[in-house]
Structures are given as structure tokens and as C-alpha cells.
Design a protein around this motif. Structure first.
Motif, PDB file in Angstrom:
ATOM      1  N   ALA A   1       0.831  -1.210   0.000  1.00  0.00           N
ATOM      2  CA  ALA A   1       0.000   0.000   0.000  1.00  0.00           C
ATOM      3  C   ALA A   1       0.858   1.249   0.000  1.00  0.00           C
ATOM      4  N   GLU A   2       2.137   1.083   0.268  1.00  0.00           N
ATOM      5  CA  GLU A   2       3.046   2.214   0.419  1.00  0.00           C
ATOM      6  C   GLU A   2       3.437   2.853  -0.899  1.00  0.00           C
ATOM      7  N   SER A   3       3.476   2.042  -1.974  1.00  0.00           N
ATOM      8  CA  SER A   3       4.014   2.544  -3.236  1.00  0.00           C
ATOM      9  C   SER A   3       3.402   1.800  -4.404  1.00  0.00           C
ATOM     10  N   GLU A   4       3.329   2.470  -5.567  1.00  0.00           N
ATOM     11  CA  GLU A   4       2.888   1.821  -6.802  1.00  0.00           C
ATOM     12  C   GLU A   4       3.982   0.944  -7.395  1.00  0.00           C
ATOM     13  N   VAL A   5       5.201   1.131  -6.948  1.00  0.00           N
ATOM     14  CA  VAL A   5       6.335   0.355  -7.453  1.00  0.00           C
ATOM     15  C   VAL A   5       6.261  -1.062  -6.881  1.00  0.00           C
ATOM     16  N   TYR A   6       6.223  -2.074  -7.758  1.00  0.00           N
ATOM     17  CA  TYR A   6       6.129  -3.443  -7.266  1.00  0.00           C
ATOM     18  C   TYR A   6       7.125  -4.392  -7.936  1.00  0.00           C
ATOM     19  N   ILE A   7       7.813  -3.985  -8.981  1.00  0.00           N
ATOM     20  CA  ILE A   7       8.808  -4.846  -9.620  1.00  0.00           C
ATOM     21  C   ILE A   7      10.158  -4.635  -8.937  1.00  0.00           C
ATOM     22  N   THR A   8      10.560  -5.617  -8.148  1.00  0.00           N
ATOM     23  CA  THR A   8      11.802  -5.553  -7.372  1.00  0.00           C
ATOM     24  C   THR A   8      11.936  -4.167  -6.733  1.00  0.00           C
ATOM     25  N   PRO A   9      11.055  -3.831  -5.804  1.00  0.00           N
ATOM     26  CA  PRO A   9      10.968  -2.459  -5.306  1.00  0.00           C
ATOM     27  C   PRO A   9      12.077  -2.036  -4.347  1.00  0.00           C
TER      28      PRO A   9
ATOM     29  N   ALA B   1      19.502 -15.330 -10.189  1.00  0.00           N
ATOM     30  CA  ALA B   1      19.275 -14.414 -11.311  1.00  0.00           C
ATOM     31  C   ALA B   1      20.598 -13.883 -11.841  1.00  0.00           C
ATOM     32  N   ASP B   2      20.683 -13.692 -13.152  1.00  0.00           N
ATOM     33  CA  ASP B   2      21.880 -13.128 -13.786  1.00  0.00           C
ATOM     34  C   ASP B   2      21.767 -11.627 -13.977  1.00  0.00           C
ATOM     35  N   ILE B   3      20.538 -11.145 -14.139  1.00  0.00           N
ATOM     36  CA  ILE B   3      20.252  -9.726 -14.316  1.00  0.00           C
ATOM     37  C   ILE B   3      19.122  -9.377 -13.361  1.00  0.00           C
ATOM     38  N   ILE B   4      19.249  -8.267 -12.654  1.00  0.00           N
ATOM     39  CA  ILE B   4      18.191  -7.829 -11.740  1.00  0.00           C
ATOM     40  C   ILE B   4      17.366  -6.758 -12.435  1.00  0.00           C
ATOM     41  N   ALA B   5      16.098  -7.056 -12.696  1.00  0.00           N
ATOM     42  CA  ALA B   5      15.200  -6.070 -13.300  1.00  0.00           C
ATOM     43  C   ALA B   5      14.449  -5.335 -12.202  1.00  0.00           C
ATOM     44  N   ILE B   6      14.416  -4.002 -12.316  1.00  0.00           N
ATOM     45  CA  ILE B   6      13.759  -3.184 -11.297  1.00  0.00           C
ATOM     46  C   ILE B   6      12.871  -2.136 -11.964  1.00  0.00           C
ATOM     47  N   ASP B   7      11.846  -1.715 -11.264  1.00  0.00           N
ATOM     48  CA  ASP B   7      11.049  -0.567 -11.692  1.00  0.00           C
ATOM     49  C   ASP B   7      11.949   0.662 -11.637  1.00  0.00           C
ATOM     50  N   ALA B   8      12.109   1.326 -12.782  1.00  0.00           N
ATOM     51  CA  ALA B   8      12.946   2.527 -12.834  1.00  0.00           C
ATOM     52  C   ALA B   8      12.134   3.751 -13.251  1.00  0.00           C
ATOM     53  N   THR B   9      10.834   3.733 -12.922  1.00  0.00           N
ATOM     54  CA  THR B   9       9.999   4.895 -13.191  1.00  0.00           C
ATOM     55  C   THR B   9      10.298   5.978 -12.161  1.00  0.00           C
ATOM     56  N   PHE B  10       9.669   7.131 -12.350  1.00  0.00           N
ATOM     57  CA  PHE B  10       9.871   8.246 -11.418  1.00  0.00           C
ATOM     58  C   PHE B  10       8.990   8.147 -10.173  1.00  0.00           C
ATOM     59  N   ARG B  11       8.230   7.079 -10.041  1.00  0.00           N
ATOM     60  CA  ARG B  11       7.342   6.939  -8.895  1.00  0.00           C
ATOM     61  C   ARG B  11       8.144   6.706  -7.609  1.00  0.00           C
ATOM     62  N   ASN B  12       7.571   7.144  -6.490  1.00  0.00           N
ATOM     63  CA  ASN B  12       8.239   6.980  -5.199  1.00  0.00           C
ATOM     64  C   ASN B  12       8.373   5.507  -4.852  1.00  0.00           C
TER      65      ASN B  12
END
Length: 243
Positions: free
Chosen positions: A80-88, A101-112
Motif C-alpha cells: 500500500a506504500e508505493s505503486e512500485v512493485y517490480i523488485t521495489p 538471477a543473472d540480471i536484476i530487473a527493477i522498476d525505474a519509473t519516477f514513482r516513489n
């Protein structure tokens, strides 16, 4: 060249111009079992995929046991804290790194981000402490520019169409691929690639590699698409909602 740089170059040589298959299932799907996700991944590799994208430590461990291709790892955590949910968070990145994992994918949007973490600090910690490259999942060109600025090693169009700013986009965002391809970072086209022609177009627009998910492994989504086309569609969905 240090060990991380060597690792990045090796990964780039493995995935360049290739197909990465996203092998995932919704948490409430009967398919969301490690052995089934691993079977999806093995099938993908046997038929030409040069990498897979896998969600959660448990599933990554199962896949790592049976495939040798690069794994792009993510960890979806909804709060509930943030819209970021991909490897936050860094902790979520550490868990999927430990899983293989060989590559870490993360949300890199401007959202908090949760815990008030900052993207630049997260990327730096993944590089310095986990010694792994980072794939930035973005929705806009400005976010891609920022991802390159903070040192991300790959940039994916993954979140185009899934943020408030881009929710009007319902097809593959080839325009975003074209714009991002002007950067020096390798661009991975991901999101709503539904047919081989879409994959070809992505590469024409400058993609370094492509990720395809639902069109290949999205059994739940595919069944709903076909069921929706039948005269009994209302009966099917109404029955499901009463269970």
C-alpha cells in the motif's frame, strides 16, 4: 575491465538479437508452481529462447536448476506504500540474486519507492554488493534517460502502458523503442508483443533484444481471450465469480 563489466559483456553477447521468454503466472493461477514455471522455461529454451524472465526467488531457483541461459530476475511485491512493485527494494533484489538471477530487473519509473529508497542508490548497491547488472523497467523516454544516467545496464520498455502517464498505450510501444535506441544503453523491447511481426518490428526500431510473455506462456490470459470470443462468455465469467 572488472568482473562486473566482464559479466555484462558476456550477457550482452548471449542475448543480443534474441528472444527472452517471460515465464510467469498470476499468484492465484494453478500454473504458479515452481515446477510448472521451470517447465515453461525449459520448453522456451528448447525451442529457441536465449533467456528467460522469472518472478520470485522460489521460481528462479527452480528454473536455475534446469536451464543455463541468462535469467532476468524480478520479485513482484505489492504494498500500500508505493505503486512500485517490480523488485521495489534492495532486499528484494538480494533475494533474487541469491536465487540465481543473472540480471536484476527493477522498476525505474519516477514513482516513489518503498522505504524511501532512491533509484541511483539501489542501482549502485546492486552493482557493488550483488555484483550483477541492472535492467531498468521504464514507461517513458525521460525515465530511460534517467536510468542510463544512474548506471543501469539495460533498459526495458516493460512499464509503458502500466503507469498513469502511459495508460492510454495498449499496443507495443515501438515509438518508445525508437527513442530509447538513441541512447548508448542496450534496449530491450517488452510489453504486448503478441505475434512474430511485432518482434520483427521491435528489432527494426532498434531493440537489442525482446521479451515476450503472455503470447507464449500466458495460458490464463489466452484462455480468457478465446473464452471472451464465444457466445457463452458471460456464463463462463459469471460462473467463475460465484465460486
Amino acid at each position: 575491465m572488472n568482473s562486473l563489466e566482464n559479466k555484462i559483456q558476456n550477457l550482452k553477447s548471449q542475448i543480443k538479437n534474441g528472444l527472452i521468454v517471460s515465464c510467469q503466472a498470476a499468484a492465484n493461477s494453478p500454473l504458479a508452481k515452481p515446477e510448472i514455471i521451470a517447465a515453461f522455461a525449459e520448453t522456451a529454451v528448447q525451442n529457441g529462447a536465449i533467456g528467460v524472465r522469472i518472478d520470485s526467488p522460489e521460481h528462479i531457483r527452480a528454473v536455475r536448476k534446469i536451464v543455463n541461459v541468462p535469467i532476468i530476475g524480478i520479485f513482484k511485491i505489492i504494498t500500500a506504500e508505493s505503486e512500485v512493485y517490480i523488485t521495489p527494494t534492495f532486499e528484494s533484489a538480494r533475494q533474487i540474486a541469491d536465487a540465481g538471477a543473472d540480471i536484476i530487473a527493477i522498476d525505474a519509473t519516477f514513482r516513489n519507492r518503498p522505504n524511501n529508497e532512491h533509484l541511483a542508490e539501489l542501482v549502485e548497491k546492486i552493482h557493488n554488493e550483488l555484483h550483477l547488472p541492472v535492467m531498468a523497467d521504464v514507461a517513458t523516454f525521460a525515465e530511460g534517460e534517467n536510468a542510463e544516467k544512474v548506471g543501469c545496464d539495460f533498459i526495458g520498455t516493460t512499464l509503458s502502458g502500466y503507469t498513469s502517464e502511459t495508460k492510454h498505450i495498449s499496443e507495443p510501444d515501438f515509438e518508445l523503442v525508437k527513442k530509447l535506441a538513441t541512447l548508448s544503453t542496450s534496449i530491450i523491447c517488452e510489453g504486448r508483443l503478441r505475434k512474430p511481426e511485432d518482434v520483427k518490428m521491435a528489432f527494426k526500431c532498434g531493440a537489442f533484444a525482446v521479451v515476450v510473455g503472455n503470447a507464449i506462456t500466458g495460458t490464463d490470459w489466452l484462455v480468457r481471450e478465446f473464452a471472451e470470443a464465444t457466445p457463452k462468455k458471460l456464463h463462463i465469467f459469471n460462473h467463475k465469480t460465484t465460486m
